[in-house]
Design a protein around this motif. Structure first.
Motif, PDB file in Angstrom:
ATOM      1  N   HIS A 209     -19.545  25.210 -42.981  1.00 26.27           N
ATOM      2  CA  HIS A 209     -20.962  24.832 -42.910  1.00 26.27           C
ATOM      3  C   HIS A 209     -21.257  23.974 -41.686  1.00 26.27           C
ATOM      4  O   HIS A 209     -22.392  23.947 -41.193  1.00 26.27           O
ATOM      5  CB  HIS A 209     -21.408  24.124 -44.194  1.00 26.27           C
ATOM      6  CG  HIS A 209     -20.806  22.775 -44.422  1.00 26.27           C
ATOM      7  ND1 HIS A 209     -21.310  21.635 -43.837  1.00 26.27           N
ATOM      8  CD2 HIS A 209     -19.746  22.374 -45.165  1.00 26.27           C
ATOM      9  CE1 HIS A 209     -20.597  20.594 -44.221  1.00 26.27           C
ATOM     10  NE2 HIS A 209     -19.631  21.018 -45.021  1.00 26.27           N
ATOM     11  N   LYS A 210     -20.237  23.289 -41.148  1.00 27.04           N
ATOM     12  CA  LYS A 210     -20.439  22.480 -39.942  1.00 27.04           C
ATOM     13  C   LYS A 210     -20.795  23.366 -38.743  1.00 27.04           C
ATOM     14  O   LYS A 210     -21.611  22.991 -37.898  1.00 27.04           O
ATOM     15  CB  LYS A 210     -19.187  21.667 -39.635  1.00 27.04           C
ATOM     16  CG  LYS A 210     -18.892  20.557 -40.633  1.00 27.04           C
ATOM     17  CD  LYS A 210     -19.901  19.428 -40.507  1.00 27.04           C
ATOM     18  CE  LYS A 210     -19.506  18.249 -41.389  1.00 27.04           C
ATOM     19  NZ  LYS A 210     -20.534  17.179 -41.337  1.00 27.04           N
ATOM     20  N   PHE A 211     -20.167  24.530 -38.666  1.00 19.21           N
ATOM     21  CA  PHE A 211     -20.494  25.461 -37.582  1.00 19.21           C
ATOM     22  C   PHE A 211     -21.956  25.884 -37.668  1.00 19.21           C
ATOM     23  O   PHE A 211     -22.666  25.933 -36.657  1.00 19.21           O
ATOM     24  CB  PHE A 211     -19.598  26.702 -37.662  1.00 19.21           C
ATOM     25  CG  PHE A 211     -18.195  26.464 -37.183  1.00 19.21           C
ATOM     26  CD1 PHE A 211     -17.872  26.607 -35.848  1.00 19.21           C
ATOM     27  CD2 PHE A 211     -17.198  26.100 -38.073  1.00 19.21           C
ATOM     28  CE1 PHE A 211     -16.569  26.395 -35.402  1.00 19.21           C
ATOM     29  CE2 PHE A 211     -15.905  25.882 -37.639  1.00 19.21           C
ATOM     30  CZ  PHE A 211     -15.581  26.033 -36.303  1.00 19.21           C
ATOM     31  N   TYR A 212     -22.405  26.191 -38.890  1.00 16.36           N
ATOM     32  CA  TYR A 212     -23.791  26.623 -39.060  1.00 16.36           C
ATOM     33  C   TYR A 212     -24.765  25.484 -38.752  1.00 16.36           C
ATOM     34  O   TYR A 212     -25.828  25.706 -38.179  1.00 16.36           O
ATOM     35  CB  TYR A 212     -24.008  27.149 -40.475  1.00 16.36           C
ATOM     36  CG  TYR A 212     -23.107  28.307 -40.848  1.00 16.36           C
ATOM     37  CD1 TYR A 212     -22.652  29.210 -39.886  1.00 16.36           C
ATOM     38  CD2 TYR A 212     -22.694  28.504 -42.163  1.00 16.36           C
ATOM     39  CE1 TYR A 212     -21.827  30.262 -40.221  1.00 16.36           C
ATOM     40  CE2 TYR A 212     -21.867  29.568 -42.509  1.00 16.36           C
ATOM     41  CZ  TYR A 212     -21.440  30.435 -41.535  1.00 16.36           C
ATOM     42  OH  TYR A 212     -20.614  31.489 -41.880  1.00 16.36           O
ATOM     43  N   GLU A 213     -24.386  24.272 -39.153  1.00 15.51           N
ATOM     44  CA  GLU A 213     -25.237  23.118 -38.871  1.00 15.51           C
ATOM     45  C   GLU A 213     -25.349  22.879 -37.366  1.00 15.51           C
ATOM     46  O   GLU A 213     -26.364  22.365 -36.881  1.00 15.51           O
ATOM     47  CB  GLU A 213     -24.679  21.872 -39.564  1.00 15.51           C
ATOM     48  CG  GLU A 213     -24.838  21.901 -41.082  1.00 15.51           C
ATOM     49  CD  GLU A 213     -24.046  20.795 -41.779  1.00 15.51           C
ATOM     50  OE1 GLU A 213     -23.558  19.891 -41.081  1.00 15.51           O
ATOM     51  OE2 GLU A 213     -23.928  20.852 -43.009  1.00 15.51           O
ATOM     52  N   ASP A 214     -24.308  23.249 -36.619  1.00 16.15           N
ATOM     53  CA  ASP A 214     -24.306  23.075 -35.161  1.00 16.15           C
ATOM     54  C   ASP A 214     -24.971  24.241 -34.436  1.00 16.15           C
ATOM     55  O   ASP A 214     -24.935  24.308 -33.203  1.00 16.15           O
ATOM     56  CB  ASP A 214     -22.867  22.921 -34.652  1.00 16.15           C
ATOM     57  CG  ASP A 214     -22.236  21.607 -35.106  1.00 16.15           C
ATOM     58  OD1 ASP A 214     -22.996  20.693 -35.473  1.00 16.15           O
ATOM     59  OD2 ASP A 214     -20.993  21.514 -35.110  1.00 16.15           O
TER      60      ASP A 214
END
Length: 300
Positions: A209-214
């Motif tokens: 989810h960190k990738f998507y948030e970025d």
């Protein structure tokens, strides 16, 4: 809908390494988990647990064809009770938990998220073309956190060496930020030990989810986790929290009841609620009467 918003909708992408050693599926399920939370009024605990289950089941359904489907049931002695999720290869996923408001007391340092389901069983079934009965496997839960349990299922029941990550991001206000996951599976041609290296990499990989948030997307995740191996895309599709329930299906279900059971409903309308999606349909007194008359005709 503008182009950027469309591009970042929930999707699943499938690929295979160009050397033919591994296949990989990556999915973004942010809107799906948000909708499940809203539809069922989920507690924070259930948002994460059911969100993981929806994501995992969609990944496992990615190998199916057409209307084939899979069903995951986890049942334990924790406050959640049980959860059920269904998915098909068309990207339709639905699910529910028995106790949507369940919580845990985290003031006890020994409590973990897996205690929400607790000790119990995982049952996974596949409904496939040309097979009269679903294929079903049941194993004991190892942690109750969904991720470890699905990984254990793949080794025990499918006997496939795999790497699995499932993440549901939650902000300080308890809202879902982004959600998704990935599944890597070893193919017969893969050299011994290579899957172990990939599993080690996944253990140190940032939450999906960190990738998507970025602002990154499923393609970025797939390429980064498999680097330096090259990946060929096989397919991609939208995924949604989607339930096929409707009034006709509810009426058909009621028509299966006995004449005596239907007679007890006579004179009153009935509100029927779908467990999977929490949709409500009102069955009128007149429609109940028609069902009673139909059941009576079958008795004559």
């Amino acid at each position: 809908m503008n182009r950027e918003k469309f591009e970042f909708k929930d999707r699943l992408i499938k690929g295979i390494t160009t050397d033919g050693h591994f296949k990989i599926s990556v999915v973004k399920t942010s809107d799906m988990v948000k909708e499940a939370k809203e539809r069922h009024g989920l507690s924070l605990l259930n948002t994460v647990i059911l969100g993981r289950a929806l994501t995992a089941t969609m990944l496992l359904a990615s190998e199916l064809k057409g209307e084939e489907r899979v069903r995951l049931r986890m049942e334990g002695n924790g406050p959640i009770g049980h959860l059920v999720v269904e998915a098909n290869s068309l990207g339709e996923v639905r699910g529910y938990v028995a106790n949507p408001e369940a919580t845990l007391d985290y003031s006890d340092s020994s409590v973990s998220i897996g205690d929400g389901i607790g000790l119990g069983l995982l049952t996974f079934s596949k409904t496939l073309y040309n097979e009269a009965e679903p294929r079903t496997s049941t194993i004991q839960l190892v942690k109750g956190d969904v991720t470890a349990d699905i990984a254990h299922y793949l080794v025990q029941s499918e006997q496939i060496d795999s790497g699995l990550i499932i993440d549901v991001g939650i902000d300080e206000e308890g809202n879902v930020t982004e959600s998704g996951g990935l599944l890597i599976q070893k193919l017969p041609s893969a050299p011994d030990g290579q899957i172990d290296m990939l599993q080690e990499r996944l253990a140190s990989f940032p939450p999906v989810h960190k990738f998507y948030e970025d602002g990154q997307y499923i393609d970025d995740v797939m390429n980064k986790v498999m680097s330096p191996m090259q990946v060929k895309e096989l397919a991609r599709q939208l995924v949604d929290f989607f339930c096929r329930c409707n009034k006709d299906r509810f009426l058909n279900a009621l028509s299966m009841l006995s004449y005596d059971d239907l007679k007890e409903m006579e004179g009153d309308s009935q509100e029927i609620v779908c467990q999977y999606c929490n949709n409500k349909e009102n069955i009128s007194k007149e429609e109940i009467k028609e069902l009673i008359e139909s059941a009576q005709a079958k008795l004559n």
